[in-house]
Structures are given as structure tokens and as C-alpha cells.
Design a protein around this motif. Structure first.
Motif, PDB file in Angstrom:
ATOM      1  N   THR A   1      48.640  37.367  50.042  1.00 19.15           N
ATOM      2  CA  THR A   1      48.764  38.569  49.945  1.00 19.15           C
ATOM      3  C   THR A   1      47.767  39.767  50.402  1.00 19.15           C
ATOM      4  N   VAL A   2      46.490  39.412  50.177  1.00 17.49           N
ATOM      5  CA  VAL A   2      45.629  39.969  49.592  1.00 17.49           C
ATOM      6  C   VAL A   2      44.720  40.159  51.164  1.00 17.49           C
TER       7      VAL A   2
ATOM      8  N   ARG B   1      44.925  46.100  39.948  1.00 16.08           N
ATOM      9  CA  ARG B   1      44.771  46.443  41.973  1.00 16.08           C
ATOM     10  C   ARG B   1      43.624  46.074  42.432  1.00 16.08           C
ATOM     11  N   VAL B   2      44.077  45.359  43.819  1.00 12.93           N
ATOM     12  CA  VAL B   2      42.873  44.047  44.241  1.00 12.93           C
ATOM     13  C   VAL B   2      42.981  44.268  45.281  1.00 12.93           C
ATOM     14  N   LYS B   3      41.769  43.895  46.214  1.00  7.48           N
ATOM     15  CA  LYS B   3      41.886  43.582  47.667  1.00  7.48           C
ATOM     16  C   LYS B   3      40.993  42.873  47.865  1.00  7.48           C
ATOM     17  N   LYS B   4      40.658  42.402  48.625  1.00 11.13           N
ATOM     18  CA  LYS B   4      40.403  41.297  49.827  1.00 11.13           C
ATOM     19  C   LYS B   4      38.287  41.403  49.373  1.00 11.13           C
ATOM     20  N   ILE B   5      37.908  40.672  49.498  1.00  9.36           N
ATOM     21  CA  ILE B   5      36.777  40.486  49.139  1.00  9.36           C
ATOM     22  C   ILE B   5      35.718  40.539  50.902  1.00  9.36           C
TER      23      ILE B   5
ATOM     24  N   ALA C   1      40.523  35.282  40.297  1.00  8.10           N
ATOM     25  CA  ALA C   1      39.944  36.352  41.580  1.00  8.10           C
ATOM     26  C   ALA C   1      38.843  36.047  42.409  1.00  8.10           C
ATOM     27  N   PRO C   2      37.806  35.902  42.460  1.00 10.52           N
ATOM     28  CA  PRO C   2      37.254  35.511  42.756  1.00 10.52           C
ATOM     29  C   PRO C   2      36.610  34.550  43.736  1.00 10.52           C
ATOM     30  N   GLU C   3      37.505  33.497  43.021  1.00  9.70           N
ATOM     31  CA  GLU C   3      37.867  32.148  43.284  1.00  9.70           C
ATOM     32  C   GLU C   3      38.577  32.221  44.772  1.00  9.70           C
ATOM     33  N   VAL C   4      39.172  32.916  44.729  1.00 11.94           N
ATOM     34  CA  VAL C   4      40.750  33.432  46.271  1.00 11.94           C
ATOM     35  C   VAL C   4      40.242  34.066  46.904  1.00 11.94           C
ATOM     36  N   GLY C   5      38.936  34.807  46.399  1.00  9.19           N
ATOM     37  CA  GLY C   5      38.569  35.742  47.602  1.00  9.19           C
ATOM     38  C   GLY C   5      39.095  36.885  47.170  1.00  9.19           C
TER      39      GLY C   5
END
Length: 202
Positions: free
Chosen positions: A109-110, A198-202, A165-169
């Protein structure tokens, strides 16, 4: 806003939060779009260009009738059809808890969305906890199914998602927690029945 759009907004509290974050005329991919109500609303109100992905035959038919461009596909198979950053926004609206390959789908998704919006029912809500303590699986407005016919295959809470969340970037940009259509500002993991991120790729 016409009556149909108003009913869309009223029927799903997360739609209101999602609509506030999506930019006008953006490109949008709705993963698990159901009958296409969200994309139909966003197209009317924000003039977005959207595509939906849905596996259920009835959902695909309903989305088509709602004027939504829909692709019939199982999300578990990934999003190989789309290149990185193909859409301004990718949305998982109350779909995450129905997916077996949770981490993989979140990564996908991200990958395809420059920004993403994820909403899900919070299994940590106090009445859900109480139902389990009393020996029954919870049934509520945000979890309307009985244990034997629910499409939900994952049980997650707000804290669970924020730990994953941080584990999957994934970087969390914003969060709204709701109950009964109202924003919950404290004690969110036990007072909120629905979470929207609301999220995005790290």
C-alpha cells in the motif's frame, strides 16, 4: 452535496476523516473498495480520479453501477499491477482486518501510494474487551458480525497498529480516533471504536 453523498458520509464515520485528508483532483486507489461508495464520494466532492480493487462479485457489480472504475482482484496476491508511487493516495478503508497477509499488504500500500490512509475497527474498545471478559466475541456497530460469519481474520488495536507500522516501513503522519462519529482525544485505545491513520513509506 447531494443526498446520496450525504448518506455516504453519514454511514461511515471514517469517510469524513478520509475526505479531509485527500487532496482535490488527486489520483486514488481504494483497496477493498466494496460497493465503491468512498470513491464515488471523493470523485463527486473532490474530483479525484480513482480506481478500486475488490474481490467480491457483488461488490464489483455495485461499484460498477456507482460509476467506479473497479478491478476484480484478491489483495492477498499483491499489487504487482502498479508501479511505485502510482497514486497520490492509496486507501485501506476498514479492509486491513480482513486480510491474512497484513504486513505484506501494508508494504504494498505504501509502495503504490505517495500517501496512504488506513482505517480499522479498534478491537481494544472497552465494550469489545468487556464482551471477551464475559466469554463472548464482541458484536457492535464497528464490528457488526457474529464470530461465525465475520469477514475479519485479524484482531488488532490502536497500539498494535502503531507498533507494527515502523516494522513494515511505515511513518505515521496523522491519526483520528472516533466513536459514534465523534473524535476521541484521550484514552483512545479503550474509548475509540474506529481508528483512521494517514501514513507514508519511511
Amino acid at each position: 452535496m447531494n443526498q446520496q453523498a450525504f448518506e455516504f458520509l453519514s454511514s461511515r464515520a471514517d469517510f469524513r476523516a478520509i475526505a479531509r485528508w485527500v487532496e482535490p483532483r488527486a489520483t486514488v486507489l481504494d483497496l477493498g473498495c466494496g460497493d465503491g461508495s468512498l470513491l464515488s464520494l471523493l470523485a463527486e466532492e473532490l474530483e479525484v480520479q480513482g480506481y478500486g480493487i475488490e474481490i467480491n462479485d457483488a461488490g464489483v457489480l455495485a461499484a460498477t453501477k456507482n460509476g467506479v472504475n473497479v478491478i476484480q482482484q484478491n489483495l492477498e496476491d499483491g499489487l504487482r499491477l502498479f508501479e511505485d508511487g502510482s497514486f497520490d493516495f492509496a486507501i485501506l478503508s476498514q479492509t486491513l482486518q480482513t486480510i491474512h497477509q497484513t504486513a505484506a499488504i501494508l508494504r504494498e500500500t505504501v509502495r503504490v501510494g505517495k500517501e496512504c490512509i488506513v482505517s480499522f475497527p479498534n478491537f481494544g474498545y472497552w465494550s469489545h474487551r468487556l464482551a471477551v471478559v464475559q466469554g463472548r466475541m464482541p458484536v457492535s456497530k464497528s464490528l457488526p458480525y457474529q464470530w461465525h460469519n465475520t469477514p475479519n481474520v485479524r484482531v488488532l488495536t490502536i497500539k498494535d497498529f502503531e507498533a507494527l507500522a515502523p516494522e513494515v516501513g511505515i511513518e505515521i503522519l496523522d491519526r483520528v480516533v472516533l466513536h459514534g462519529g465523534q473524535t476521541v482525544r484521550w484514552g483512545v485505545n479503550w474509548r475509540g471504536s474506529l481508528a483512521v491513520y494517514r501514513v507514508k513509506k519511511i
